[in-house]
Every structure is written in structure tokens, then in C-alpha cells.
Design a protein around this motif. Structure first.
Motif, PDB file in Angstrom:
ATOM      1  N   LEU A  37       0.840  -1.190   0.000  1.00 43.65           N
ATOM      2  CA  LEU A  37       0.000   0.000   0.000  1.00 43.65           C
ATOM      3  C   LEU A  37       0.880   1.246   0.000  1.00 43.65           C
ATOM      4  O   LEU A  37       1.865   1.314   0.738  1.00 43.65           O
ATOM      5  CB  LEU A  37      -0.901   0.017   1.254  1.00 43.65           C
ATOM      6  N   VAL A  38       0.512   2.216  -0.829  1.00 39.46           N
ATOM      7  CA  VAL A  38       1.170   3.516  -0.840  1.00 39.46           C
ATOM      8  C   VAL A  38       0.095   4.548  -0.512  1.00 39.46           C
ATOM      9  O   VAL A  38      -0.957   4.575  -1.147  1.00 39.46           O
ATOM     10  CB  VAL A  38       1.777   3.847  -2.229  1.00 39.46           C
ATOM     11  N   ILE A  39       0.355   5.367   0.492  1.00 38.33           N
ATOM     12  CA  ILE A  39      -0.556   6.451   0.829  1.00 38.33           C
ATOM     13  C   ILE A  39       0.112   7.741   0.380  1.00 38.33           C
ATOM     14  O   ILE A  39       1.237   8.032   0.764  1.00 38.33           O
ATOM     15  CB  ILE A  39      -0.872   6.477   2.335  1.00 38.33           C
ATOM     16  N   VAL A  40      -0.577   8.482  -0.469  1.00 35.70           N
ATOM     17  CA  VAL A  40      -0.021   9.693  -1.073  1.00 35.70           C
ATOM     18  C   VAL A  40      -0.670  10.905  -0.435  1.00 35.70           C
ATOM     19  O   VAL A  40      -1.899  10.986  -0.351  1.00 35.70           O
ATOM     20  CB  VAL A  40      -0.277   9.702  -2.601  1.00 35.70           C
ATOM     21  N   GLU A  41       0.150  11.848  -0.011  1.00 36.79           N
ATOM     22  CA  GLU A  41      -0.359  13.125   0.469  1.00 36.79           C
ATOM     23  C   GLU A  41       0.078  14.176  -0.537  1.00 36.79           C
ATOM     24  O   GLU A  41       1.240  14.232  -0.929  1.00 36.79           O
ATOM     25  CB  GLU A  41       0.209  13.456   1.848  1.00 36.79           C
ATOM     26  N   GLY A  42      -0.862  14.994  -0.969  1.00 38.34           N
ATOM     27  CA  GLY A  42      -0.544  15.980  -1.985  1.00 38.34           C
ATOM     28  C   GLY A  42      -0.964  15.487  -3.358  1.00 38.34           C
ATOM     29  O   GLY A  42      -1.877  14.680  -3.483  1.00 38.34           O
ATOM     30  N   TYR A  43      -0.323  15.986  -4.389  1.00 36.41           N
ATOM     31  CA  TYR A  43      -0.636  15.627  -5.777  1.00 36.41           C
ATOM     32  C   TYR A  43      -2.125  15.789  -6.058  1.00 36.41           C
ATOM     33  O   TYR A  43      -2.745  14.978  -6.719  1.00 36.41           O
ATOM     34  CB  TYR A  43      -0.147  14.218  -6.105  1.00 36.41           C
ATOM     35  N   LYS A  44      -2.695  16.884  -5.545  1.00 37.07           N
ATOM     36  CA  LYS A  44      -4.127  17.131  -5.687  1.00 37.07           C
ATOM     37  C   LYS A  44      -4.563  17.290  -7.138  1.00 37.07           C
ATOM     38  O   LYS A  44      -5.682  16.957  -7.490  1.00 37.07           O
ATOM     39  CB  LYS A  44      -4.520  18.395  -4.908  1.00 37.07           C
ATOM     40  N   SER A  45      -3.687  17.792  -7.990  1.00 39.97           N
ATOM     41  CA  SER A  45      -4.091  18.034  -9.374  1.00 39.97           C
ATOM     42  C   SER A  45      -3.848  16.833 -10.280  1.00 39.97           C
ATOM     43  O   SER A  45      -4.205  16.874 -11.454  1.00 39.97           O
ATOM     44  CB  SER A  45      -3.354  19.258  -9.927  1.00 39.97           C
ATOM     45  N   GLU A  46      -3.275  15.772  -9.764  1.00 43.28           N
ATOM     46  CA  GLU A  46      -3.055  14.567 -10.580  1.00 43.28           C
ATOM     47  C   GLU A  46      -4.374  13.793 -10.697  1.00 43.28           C
ATOM     48  O   GLU A  46      -5.244  13.894  -9.832  1.00 43.28           O
ATOM     49  CB  GLU A  46      -1.967  13.697  -9.947  1.00 43.28           C
ATOM     50  N   PRO A  47      -4.517  12.989 -11.756  1.00 41.02           N
ATOM     51  CA  PRO A  47      -5.803  12.348 -12.039  1.00 41.02           C
ATOM     52  C   PRO A  47      -6.043  11.009 -11.335  1.00 41.02           C
ATOM     53  O   PRO A  47      -6.729  10.161 -11.846  1.00 41.02           O
ATOM     54  CB  PRO A  47      -5.729  12.136 -13.554  1.00 41.02           C
ATOM     55  N   HIS A  48      -5.478  10.814 -10.159  1.00 40.70           N
ATOM     56  CA  HIS A  48      -5.700   9.554  -9.455  1.00 40.70           C
ATOM     57  C   HIS A  48      -6.881   9.655  -8.491  1.00 40.70           C
ATOM     58  O   HIS A  48      -7.357  10.747  -8.190  1.00 40.70           O
ATOM     59  CB  HIS A  48      -4.437   9.137  -8.683  1.00 40.70           C
ATOM     60  N   ILE A  95      -1.067   0.313  -8.853  1.00 41.21           N
ATOM     61  CA  ILE A  95      -0.157   1.290  -9.455  1.00 41.21           C
ATOM     62  C   ILE A  95      -0.289   1.272 -10.974  1.00 41.21           C
ATOM     63  O   ILE A  95      -0.257   2.318 -11.616  1.00 41.21           O
ATOM     64  CB  ILE A  95       1.296   1.029  -9.005  1.00 41.21           C
ATOM     65  N   GLU A  96      -0.501   0.106 -11.548  1.00 40.77           N
ATOM     66  CA  GLU A  96      -0.658   0.003 -12.999  1.00 40.77           C
ATOM     67  C   GLU A  96      -1.886   0.786 -13.473  1.00 40.77           C
ATOM     68  O   GLU A  96      -1.870   1.411 -14.527  1.00 40.77           O
ATOM     69  CB  GLU A  96      -0.763  -1.470 -13.425  1.00 40.77           C
ATOM     70  N   GLU A  97      -2.961   0.748 -12.699  1.00 37.46           N
ATOM     71  CA  GLU A  97      -4.172   1.505 -13.049  1.00 37.46           C
ATOM     72  C   GLU A  97      -3.899   3.001 -12.980  1.00 37.46           C
ATOM     73  O   GLU A  97      -4.327   3.769 -13.837  1.00 37.46           O
ATOM     74  CB  GLU A  97      -5.317   1.133 -12.111  1.00 37.46           C
ATOM     75  N   LEU A  98      -3.150   3.417 -11.976  1.00 39.05           N
ATOM     76  CA  LEU A  98      -2.791   4.824 -11.844  1.00 39.05           C
ATOM     77  C   LEU A  98      -1.961   5.277 -13.030  1.00 39.05           C
ATOM     78  O   LEU A  98      -2.178   6.352 -13.573  1.00 39.05           O
ATOM     79  CB  LEU A  98      -2.024   5.063 -10.537  1.00 39.05           C
ATOM     80  N   THR A  99      -1.039   4.437 -13.459  1.00 35.30           N
ATOM     81  CA  THR A  99      -0.197   4.764 -14.612  1.00 35.30           C
ATOM     82  C   THR A  99      -1.038   4.924 -15.869  1.00 35.30           C
ATOM     83  O   THR A  99      -0.844   5.845 -16.645  1.00 35.30           O
ATOM     84  CB  THR A  99       0.884   3.691 -14.813  1.00 35.30           C
ATOM     85  N   LYS A 100      -2.040   4.055 -16.052  1.00 31.01           N
ATOM     86  CA  LYS A 100      -2.943   4.174 -17.204  1.00 31.01           C
ATOM     87  C   LYS A 100      -3.745   5.466 -17.138  1.00 31.01           C
ATOM     88  O   LYS A 100      -3.922   6.145 -18.142  1.00 31.01           O
ATOM     89  CB  LYS A 100      -3.911   2.985 -17.242  1.00 31.01           C
ATOM     90  N   MET A 101      -4.212   5.830 -15.934  1.00 35.47           N
ATOM     91  CA  MET A 101      -4.983   7.066 -15.766  1.00 35.47           C
ATOM     92  C   MET A 101      -4.125   8.263 -16.153  1.00 35.47           C
ATOM     93  O   MET A 101      -4.594   9.181 -16.822  1.00 35.47           O
ATOM     94  CB  MET A 101      -5.452   7.212 -14.316  1.00 35.47           C
ATOM     95  N   ALA A 102      -2.868   8.253 -15.741  1.00 39.64           N
ATOM     96  CA  ALA A 102      -1.971   9.373 -16.035  1.00 39.64           C
ATOM     97  C   ALA A 102      -1.677   9.457 -17.520  1.00 39.64           C
ATOM     98  O   ALA A 102      -1.563  10.539 -18.079  1.00 39.64           O
ATOM     99  CB  ALA A 102      -0.672   9.222 -15.241  1.00 39.64           C
ATOM    100  N   THR A 103      -1.577   8.304 -18.183  1.00 40.72           N
ATOM    101  CA  THR A 103      -1.304   8.285 -19.619  1.00 40.72           C
ATOM    102  C   THR A 103      -2.472   8.875 -20.389  1.00 40.72           C
ATOM    103  O   THR A 103      -2.297   9.634 -21.337  1.00 40.72           O
ATOM    104  CB  THR A 103      -1.033   6.840 -20.094  1.00 40.72           C
ATOM    105  N   VAL A 104      -3.698   8.553 -19.969  1.00 44.66           N
ATOM    106  CA  VAL A 104      -4.896   9.071 -20.640  1.00 44.66           C
ATOM    107  C   VAL A 104      -4.976  10.575 -20.479  1.00 44.66           C
ATOM    108  O   VAL A 104      -5.341  11.295 -21.403  1.00 44.66           O
ATOM    109  CB  VAL A 104      -6.162   8.404 -20.056  1.00 44.66           C
ATOM    110  N   GLU A 105      -4.590  11.117 -19.308  1.00 44.21           N
ATOM    111  CA  GLU A 105      -4.647  12.554 -19.046  1.00 44.21           C
ATOM    112  C   GLU A 105      -3.595  13.329 -19.818  1.00 44.21           C
ATOM    113  O   GLU A 105      -3.764  14.497 -20.090  1.00 44.21           O
ATOM    114  CB  GLU A 105      -4.464  12.828 -17.546  1.00 44.21           C
ATOM    115  N   SER A 106      -2.471  12.700 -20.140  1.00 50.20           N
ATOM    116  CA  SER A 106      -1.360  13.415 -20.801  1.00 50.20           C
ATOM    117  C   SER A 106      -1.658  13.816 -22.212  1.00 50.20           C
ATOM    118  O   SER A 106      -2.416  13.372 -22.910  1.00 50.20           O
ATOM    119  CB  SER A 106      -0.110  12.553 -20.806  1.00 50.20           C
TER     120      SER A 106
END
Length: 124
Positions: free
Chosen positions: A45-56, A113-124
Motif C-alpha cells: 500500500l502507498v498512501i499519497v499526500e498531496g498531488y491534488k491536481s493529478e488524475p488519481h 499502481i498500474e491503473e494509476l499509470t494508465k490514468m496518467a497516460t490518458v490525461e497526458s
């Protein structure tokens, strides 16, 4: 600190119990979340604080006393709200003091994490 002040781009600190690598950006853009996650060892598990503008997917933590507006009305990535006051929304909500409820919300909201990477790719 002295190495960083002298211009070192990376500083590695190590002991018998742990190590840490600090990378100075020195004016470069802040890395996107998937770029940083790719540097981690495999974890549960990774808990992220911040990165509010990222598409996760995110859980908004709101404290009324801070006087800041809620983010969920304009951020479709917010999957739930944890707050110290009642919040009117159709999103799942949990009180800040409900530790078991917060933990359950985190489990329900977690993504690979793989799903997050796909989400970021779609947003780019």
C-alpha cells in the motif's frame, strides 16, 4: 545538507537501519506521481499526500477549522470525504475520529499502481 548546498543533485544517506536518497530538482519540474511510484520497491500500500491536481483516485481530508473550501465538488477523482463535520454529498463520508471507517474507505478506494499509470497516460 552541506552536499546539497554545494550543488549535489543527489545525496544518499545510509545507516545500519535505513537509507534514503534525496534528489534536488534545482528548477526542474516536479515529477508526476507515476514517475515517483516507479522508483519504489514492491509494497502492499502507498498512501499519497498531496498531488491534488493529478488524475488519481483521492480521499479528501477536510477540517472545518482550516477554513478552506471542499475540493470534491470540482474534482472528479475524489472518491470519498473524511471530515470533522457533516458534509452533504453522495460520496462516501467518514468522521475523522472513525479510524475503522477511514481504514475501510482507504481499502475500498485503493487502486493498483498500474491503473494509476494508465490514468496518467490518458490525461497526458
Amino acid at each position: 545538507w552541506r552536499h546539497r548546498q554545494a550543488g549535489a543533485e543527489e545525496v544518499l544517506v545510509s545507516s545500519a537501519n535505513r537509507w534514503a536518497l534525496m534528489h534536488e530538482l534545482r528548477g526542474a519540474r516536479e515529477p508526476h506521481l507515476p514517475e515517483l511510484l516507479a522508483k519504489l520497491s514492491r509494497v502492499d500500500l502507498v498512501i499519497v499526500e498531496g498531488y491534488k491536481s493529478e488524475p488519481h483516485r483521492k480521499i479528501e481530508v477536510h477540517r472545518a477549522g482550516n477554513g478552506k473550501p471542499l475540493l470534491f465538488p470540482t474534482d472528479p477523482g475524489i472518491a470519498g470525504v473524511v471530515s470533522d463535520v457533516a458534509v452533504e454529498t453522495t460520496l462516501p463520508t467518514v468522521h475523522l475520529d472513525d479510524i475503522a471507517g477511514v481504514a475501510a474507505m482507504v481499502r475500498r478506494s485503493a487502486i493498483a499502481i498500474e491503473e494509476l499509470t494508465k490514468m496518467a497516460t490518458v490525461e497526458s
